[in-house]
Design an enzyme around this catalytic site. Sequence first.
Site, PDB file in Angstrom:
ATOM      1  N   GLY A  52       0.791  -1.215   0.000  1.00 10.75           N
ATOM      2  CA  GLY A  52       0.000   0.000   0.000  1.00 10.75           C
ATOM      3  C   GLY A  52       0.828   1.273   0.000  1.00 10.75           C
ATOM      4  O   GLY A  52       0.270   2.358  -0.073  1.00 10.75           O
ATOM      5  N   CYS A  53       2.148   1.137   0.095  1.00  9.17           N
ATOM      6  CA  CYS A  53       3.033   2.312  -0.004  1.00  9.17           C
ATOM      7  C   CYS A  53       3.486   2.447  -1.451  1.00  9.17           C
ATOM      8  O   CYS A  53       3.832   1.449  -2.075  1.00  9.17           O
ATOM      9  CB  CYS A  53       4.262   2.153   0.896  1.00  9.17           C
ATOM     10  SG  CYS A  53       3.915   2.419   2.625  1.00  9.17           S
ATOM     11  N   GLN A  54       3.496   3.663  -1.960  1.00  6.83           N
ATOM     12  CA  GLN A  54       3.923   3.844  -3.338  1.00  6.83           C
ATOM     13  C   GLN A  54       5.430   3.720  -3.478  1.00  6.83           C
ATOM     14  O   GLN A  54       5.932   3.455  -4.552  1.00  6.83           O
ATOM     15  CB  GLN A  54       3.405   5.170  -3.896  1.00  6.83           C
ATOM     16  CG  GLN A  54       4.045   6.402  -3.310  1.00  6.83           C
ATOM     17  CD  GLN A  54       3.392   7.672  -3.816  1.00  6.83           C
ATOM     18  OE1 GLN A  54       2.600   8.255  -3.121  1.00  6.83           O
ATOM     19  NE2 GLN A  54       3.725   8.090  -5.017  1.00  6.83           N
TER      20      GLN A  54
END
Length: 143
Positions: A52-54
């Site tokens: 979920g982290c870019q």
Amino acid sequence: MTDTLEKKISEIKVFFNRASNREEKYSLILELGRSLEPFPEKAKKELDRVEGCQSATYLTASCTDGKMHFQGSSDALISAGLIALLFRIYNEETPETILKHPPVFLNELGLNTILSPLRSGGLGSMYKKMRSLAQKQLKKPVL
């Protein structure tokens, strides 16, 4: 809420109260990112990656004497700063404390107004990963 958790939240509020605008808050987050302890490349495992982290963000934990100890890194300084912010609050806390006290203080810091939706989602994913690691500690058998 534990006294130590309350004290750490109070300290981080004082830290962020130095900032009078969006750019200064970002600078403080970057400052936190630079303070993050080095995380060895060989320790970066796909299992520890924060979904979920870019950016490529990794988070691990151990538990000693009933207290959680987090380590992590990110290839983006802003994400590293957000990890460091969470570490300042949740390191040395019990798994139960981490599970019972979500980071509602982040709204009080005004971070919800300066972070992009993707960064906010990544920050939520970081805390979710920390919760998961804390939950695993509670399921370990006592020797």
